[in-house]
Write an enzyme that holds these catalytic residues in place. Structure first.
Site: not given
Ligand code: FE
Length: 136
Positions: A71, A108, A111, A115, A123, A125
């Site tokens: 990704c 932060h 996310h 999946d 996951r 990410c």
């Protein structure tokens, strides 16, 4: 910064964050930014070690759960230990997503998507800019 009415343990002023972090780290960690995919230093990084919060140093992920998701951002199928990461609903940009924050400083990170690979199917990410790697 608060979460569910409780303060995160690390409470630094905006000025302190600005002096501690570089521009990209500040944009991601403190302004909920996202680095451009395939540009982060840890996307294709698979050394053995520990990934900590680039803001406060809290250990967040270990290399054993890192995988190549394709990704464009570092992906982990589980967090390092309970309590180090906070998840909350993020409804920005017209999407319902689960935002992942550092449980120590509220920074932060990225996310969480359902999946990922086995065994968790999750996951995480995560932006490279939010992480600091140390070899083990
Ligand atoms: Fe942190």
């Amino acid at each position: 910064m608060k979460m569910d009415g409780k303060n995160f343990p690390v409470q630094w002023s905006d000025g302190q964050w600005k002096s501690k972090l570089n521009e990209e780290q500040y944009r991601v960690l403190r302004q909920h930014g996202t680095e451009r995919p395939f540009t982060g230093r840890y996307d294709m990084h698979f050394e053995k070690g520990v990934y900590s919060c680039a803001g406060c140093g809290e250990v967040l992920f270990r290399s054993g759960s890192k995988f190549d998701s394709g990704c464009g951002w570092p992906a982990f199928y589980q967090k390092a230990e309970d309590g180090k990461i906070v998840e909350r609903t993020d409804s920005s940009f017209g999407m319902i997503r689960t935002e992942v924050l550092c449980g120590n400083c509220g920074g932060h990170l990225g996310h969480l998507f359902p999946d990922g690979p086995r065994p968790t199917g999750m996951r995480y990410c995560i932006n490279s800019a939010a992480l600091d790697f140390k070899e083990e």
